[in-house]
Design a protein around this motif. Structure first.
Motif, PDB file in Angstrom:
ATOM      1  N   ASP A 145       0.940  -0.979  -0.040  1.00  0.00           N
ATOM      2  CA  ASP A 145      -0.097  -0.046  -0.135  1.00  0.00           C
ATOM      3  C   ASP A 145       0.991   1.311  -0.026  1.00  0.00           C
ATOM      4  OD1 ASP A 145      -1.961   2.007   0.303  1.00  0.00           O
ATOM      5  OD2 ASP A 145      -3.341   0.329   1.671  1.00  0.00           O
ATOM      6  N   SER A 146       0.315   2.311   0.270  1.00  0.00           N
ATOM      7  CA  SER A 146       1.089   3.621   0.040  1.00  0.00           C
ATOM      8  C   SER A 146       1.758   3.769   1.627  1.00  0.00           C
ATOM      9  CB  SER A 146       0.092   4.829  -0.057  1.00  0.00           C
ATOM     10  OG  SER A 146      -0.724   4.961   1.131  1.00  0.00           O
ATOM     11  N   ILE A 147       2.893   4.512   1.628  1.00  0.00           N
ATOM     12  CA  ILE A 147       3.589   5.061   2.776  1.00  0.00           C
ATOM     13  C   ILE A 147       2.413   5.847   3.570  1.00  0.00           C
ATOM     14  CG2 ILE A 147       5.386   6.766   3.442  1.00  0.00           C
ATOM     15  CD1 ILE A 147       7.287   5.485   1.627  1.00  0.00           C
ATOM     16  N   TRP A 148       1.839   6.920   2.851  1.00  0.00           N
ATOM     17  CA  TRP A 148       0.967   7.790   3.673  1.00  0.00           C
ATOM     18  C   TRP A 148       0.019   6.752   4.456  1.00  0.00           C
ATOM     19  CZ3 TRP A 148       0.630  12.160   5.338  1.00  0.00           C
ATOM     20  CH2 TRP A 148      -0.449  12.685   5.993  1.00  0.00           C
ATOM     21  N   ARG A 149      -0.531   5.556   3.805  1.00  0.00           N
ATOM     22  CA  ARG A 149      -1.681   4.928   4.554  1.00  0.00           C
ATOM     23  C   ARG A 149      -0.712   4.021   5.905  1.00  0.00           C
ATOM     24  NH1 ARG A 149      -6.457   4.849   5.751  1.00  0.00           N
ATOM     25  NH2 ARG A 149      -5.458   4.521   7.702  1.00  0.00           N
ATOM     26  N   TYR A 150       0.359   3.872   5.481  1.00  0.00           N
ATOM     27  CA  TYR A 150       1.356   3.220   6.492  1.00  0.00           C
ATOM     28  C   TYR A 150       1.591   4.135   7.662  1.00  0.00           C
ATOM     29  CZ  TYR A 150       5.013   0.538   8.686  1.00  0.00           C
ATOM     30  OH  TYR A 150       5.842  -0.357   9.571  1.00  0.00           O
ATOM     31  N   ARG A 151       1.845   5.254   7.396  1.00  0.00           N
ATOM     32  CA  ARG A 151       2.012   6.490   8.361  1.00  0.00           C
ATOM     33  C   ARG A 151       0.881   6.868   9.278  1.00  0.00           C
ATOM     34  NH1 ARG A 151       5.133  11.733   5.395  1.00  0.00           N
ATOM     35  NH2 ARG A 151       7.324  10.838   5.957  1.00  0.00           N
ATOM     36  N   LEU A 152      -0.396   6.585   8.514  1.00  0.00           N
ATOM     37  CA  LEU A 152      -1.770   6.853   9.270  1.00  0.00           C
ATOM     38  C   LEU A 152      -1.942   5.726  10.434  1.00  0.00           C
ATOM     39  CD1 LEU A 152      -4.053   8.192   6.692  1.00  0.00           C
ATOM     40  CD2 LEU A 152      -2.965   9.457   8.405  1.00  0.00           C
ATOM     41  N   ASP A 153      -1.807   4.441   9.991  1.00  0.00           N
ATOM     42  CA  ASP A 153      -1.600   3.175  10.767  1.00  0.00           C
ATOM     43  C   ASP A 153      -0.692   3.280  12.001  1.00  0.00           C
ATOM     44  OD1 ASP A 153      -3.841   2.735   9.185  1.00  0.00           O
ATOM     45  OD2 ASP A 153      -2.549   1.124   7.925  1.00  0.00           O
ATOM     46  N   MET A 154       0.331   3.760  11.662  1.00  0.00           N
ATOM     47  CA  MET A 154       1.390   3.779  12.647  1.00  0.00           C
ATOM     48  C   MET A 154       1.655   4.962  13.507  1.00  0.00           C
ATOM     49  SD  MET A 154       3.182   0.865  12.270  1.00  0.00           S
ATOM     50  CE  MET A 154       4.878   1.077  12.637  1.00  0.00           C
ATOM     51  N   ARG A 155       0.574   5.836  13.668  1.00  0.00           N
ATOM     52  CA  ARG A 155       0.724   7.237  14.520  1.00  0.00           C
ATOM     53  C   ARG A 155       1.078   6.991  15.883  1.00  0.00           C
ATOM     54  NH1 ARG A 155      -4.765   9.688  12.572  1.00  0.00           N
ATOM     55  NH2 ARG A 155      -5.497   7.509  12.711  1.00  0.00           N
ATOM     56  N   ARG A 156       0.400   5.855  16.492  1.00  0.00           N
ATOM     57  CA  ARG A 156       0.460   5.391  17.664  1.00  0.00           C
ATOM     58  C   ARG A 156       0.304   3.851  18.118  1.00  0.00           C
ATOM     59  NH1 ARG A 156      -3.894   8.570  17.608  1.00  0.00           N
ATOM     60  NH2 ARG A 156      -2.438  10.490  18.158  1.00  0.00           N
ATOM     61  N   PRO A 157       1.024   3.162  19.138  1.00  0.00           N
ATOM     62  CA  PRO A 157       0.841   2.058  19.451  1.00  0.00           C
ATOM     63  C   PRO A 157      -0.548   1.760  19.800  1.00  0.00           C
ATOM     64  CG  PRO A 157       2.865   2.486  20.058  1.00  0.00           C
ATOM     65  CD  PRO A 157       2.373   3.648  19.586  1.00  0.00           C
ATOM     66  N   ASP A 158      -1.319   0.715  19.601  1.00  0.00           N
ATOM     67  CA  ASP A 158      -2.573   0.464  19.871  1.00  0.00           C
ATOM     68  C   ASP A 158      -2.491  -0.524  20.945  1.00  0.00           C
ATOM     69  OD1 ASP A 158      -5.123  -0.196  20.468  1.00  0.00           O
ATOM     70  OD2 ASP A 158      -5.719  -0.535  18.225  1.00  0.00           O
ATOM     71  N   ILE A 159      -2.742  -0.196  22.270  1.00  0.00           N
ATOM     72  CA  ILE A 159      -2.545  -0.999  23.621  1.00  0.00           C
ATOM     73  C   ILE A 159      -3.404  -2.247  23.335  1.00  0.00           C
ATOM     74  CG2 ILE A 159      -4.339   0.102  24.935  1.00  0.00           C
ATOM     75  CD1 ILE A 159      -2.311  -0.066  27.091  1.00  0.00           C
ATOM     76  N   ARG A 160      -4.168  -2.260  22.599  1.00  0.00           N
ATOM     77  CA  ARG A 160      -5.256  -3.569  22.483  1.00  0.00           C
ATOM     78  C   ARG A 160      -4.601  -4.345  21.534  1.00  0.00           C
ATOM     79  NH1 ARG A 160     -10.336  -0.721  19.852  1.00  0.00           N
ATOM     80  NH2 ARG A 160      -8.673   0.127  18.614  1.00  0.00           N
ATOM     81  N   ASP A 161      -3.476  -4.331  21.048  1.00  0.00           N
ATOM     82  CA  ASP A 161      -2.768  -5.246  20.232  1.00  0.00           C
ATOM     83  C   ASP A 161      -1.465  -5.648  20.871  1.00  0.00           C
ATOM     84  OD1 ASP A 161      -4.437  -4.984  18.184  1.00  0.00           O
ATOM     85  OD2 ASP A 161      -3.448  -3.473  16.801  1.00  0.00           O
ATOM     86  N   TYR A 162      -1.329  -5.317  22.010  1.00  0.00           N
ATOM     87  CA  TYR A 162      -0.196  -5.758  22.858  1.00  0.00           C
ATOM     88  C   TYR A 162      -0.796  -6.158  24.410  1.00  0.00           C
ATOM     89  CZ  TYR A 162       3.034  -3.484  19.573  1.00  0.00           C
ATOM     90  OH  TYR A 162       3.708  -2.847  18.449  1.00  0.00           O
ATOM     91  N   HIS A 163       0.347  -7.176  24.774  1.00  0.00           N
ATOM     92  CA  HIS A 163       0.283  -7.466  26.290  1.00  0.00           C
ATOM     93  C   HIS A 163       1.560  -6.968  26.960  1.00  0.00           C
ATOM     94  CE1 HIS A 163      -0.308 -10.036  29.733  1.00  0.00           C
ATOM     95  NE2 HIS A 163       1.103 -10.421  29.589  1.00  0.00           N
TER      96      HIS A 163
END
Length: 485
Positions: A464-482
């Motif tokens: 996908d685009s870098i722009w899309r990646y940047r949006l998805d990576m703005r901050r870690p989603d605590i729900r995806d981590y233990h």
């Protein structure tokens, strides 16, 4: 106590970017382990004639360290290496380097919540967090050519160029026509008495709009920083728009292919040679290369193109698939790198002794290209599914380095000892990548390439685009981590 809060492996573009982001965040107790005796990574190792970047200099550089003095539109190896050295010097990173440290293993210690990192010399380092910025362009991929050990001439890989050997007047074989091979061929053809190019797969090659940066533009960039920032932004969005043809609308690549074929026809008049170097797969499916003199080099009388790889070597020759022997004095292996398994050379042991190499045995998988379940407090830069194939990866590196810093802050703010991405989060990301891949020009039904893998997503790219990646990576989603206390 650990030796450092963060242990960074690799002193190339990725490792330096991570160090700078840590410094910005006030995290200064880190070390950078580098197997070589100096920094630079890819741009330190690859010193072959003609070595240069195929992304514009002002985009293939850090956003936080603009260089108004780039001399060419597309910088050569020496200038890029000098740029990295300047960044490290100006940012005061030298205190963190540990050169000559080849990392061979890393083990997670659950009791102390630290990583124990081993080196080939026996040195050990411990850190709360481990970041791999080793990249994929350092482990040379060497072809298996029966009898090569009997060859009495010179043999070397493009990333280990033999500068002591003079190719002038020699007969040379070039094996491979990827990004490095296309740059090397014209340089060797200029001095060698004969050049035979072994071509396994013909690449799509476009002209390179490379010019010297005029003095007035350098002055504008130096004294009006906003002008350079604007120029960089324009370059970024131009490439993002072109990227649509790769990752969203492959029909655009189909429409562009006839124009590319016309360029090839204009460069090579001989119909037999033209047929031999015309790709038989969709434009853009494999890496598109750039050169103004590659096709012209192939048309020279003392240059020949042989389809396929050499099947055997003799004491003074290489044998092609038709059984024809080509007498040569030197063999240059421009056969690329073992990109997708660059971390296999390091024994990385996570929770309960889990080995990363075994976890990736059926294909490398990650969460957003930066994290892997079962490996707490460990991050990757430009890991599988964390890089693109149509523009500068520097924007990806910066995005990931910033994300990692935010993840470290999250651990501290929650008074946790470690964080570990959840398996279901990785699985969801792999599903997303697989869906995106299906619509791209890189999908398997268009051609086979190293972009594809046996992983659930089917690719090592971020499709996908870098722009899309940047949006998805703005901050870690605590729900995806233990997080563990």
């Amino acid at each position: 106590m650990p030796d450092a809060s963060v242990v960074i492996v690799g002193a190339g573009f990725s490792g330096l970017a991570q160090a700078v982001m840590l410094e910005k965040a006030g995290i200064t107790d880190y070390v950078i382990l580098e197997k070589a005796d100096e920094l630079g990574g890819t741009w330190r190792d690859n010193t072959y004639p003609g070595c240069a970047c195929d992304v514009q200099s002002h985009l293939y550089s850090y956003s936080f360290a603009d260089n108004p003095g780039w001399t060419k539109t597309y910088a050569a190896q020496e200038e890029i290496l000098a740029y990295l050295e300047a960044v490290a010097g100006e940012r005061g990173l030298s205190r963190a380097f540990r050169f000559g440290v080849e990392v061979t293993g890393a083990r997670w210690d659950a009791e102390s919540a630290t990583w124990n990192v081993r080196s080939s010399s026996g040195q050990e380092f411990t850190g709360r967090f481990l970041v791999f910025g080793a990249g994929g362009l350092h482990g040379a991929r060497l072809p298996v050519i029966p009898g090569l050990e009997e060859f009495t001439g010179q043999v070397w890989h493009s990333s280990r160029w033999n500068h002591e050997y003079d190719l002038a007047g020699k007969k040379v074989a070039l094996v491979g026509v990827g990004a490095s091979g296309v740059q090397i061929a014209p340089e060797v053809a200029e001095v060698a008495a004969g050049l035979v190019v072994f071509q396994r797969t013909a690449p799509w090659v476009l002209p390179k709009e490379d010019v010297t940066v005029p003095r007035w533009k350098k002055l504008a960039f130096r004294y009006l920083p906003g002008v350079q920032a604007l120029y960089r932004t324009v370059l970024f969005w131009k490439r993002e728009l072109r990227g649509l043809g790769f990752h969203h609308k492959p029909e655009l690549m189909e429409k562009a292919e006839p124009a590319v074929r016309k360029y090839l026809e204009a460069e090579i008049a001989d119909p037999e040679l033209r047929r031999a170097v015309t790709p038989d797969y969709a434009f853009g499916c494999k890496r598109v290369l750039f050169s103004n003199d590659y096709y012209r080099a192939l048309t020279r009388e003392h240059v020949g193109v042989v389809p396929g790889e050499p099947v055997a070597a003799r004491s003074r020759s290489l044998v092609d698939s038709e059984g024809v022997e080509h007498e040569v004095d030197a063999i240059i292996l421009a056969t690329g790198f073992d990109v997708t398994s660059s971390l296999d050379r390091i024994e990385i042991e996570g929770v309960d002794g889990r080995l990363l190499s075994k976890y990736w045995a059926d294909g490398p998988t990650t969460y957003r290209g930066v994290a892997v379940p079962g490996f707490p407090n460990m991050f990757l830069l430009l890991g599988p599914n964390g890089f693109v194939a149509y523009t500068s990866v520097i924007a990806m590196i910066e995005t990931q380095a910033e994300y990692i810093v935010r993840a470290l802050r999250m651990v501290r703010s929650k008074s946790a000892r470690s964080l570990q991405v959840r398996p279901e989060a990785e699985a969801g990301f792999q599903d997303e990548v697989g869906r995106k891949l299906a619509r791209t020009v890189w999908s398997a039904d268009r051609c086979r390439s190293w972009y594809q893998s046996a992983s659930p997503s089917g690719t090592v790219l971020w499709p996908d685009s870098i722009w899309r990646y940047r949006l998805d990576m703005r901050r870690p989603d605590i729900r995806d981590y233990h997080l563990s206390s």
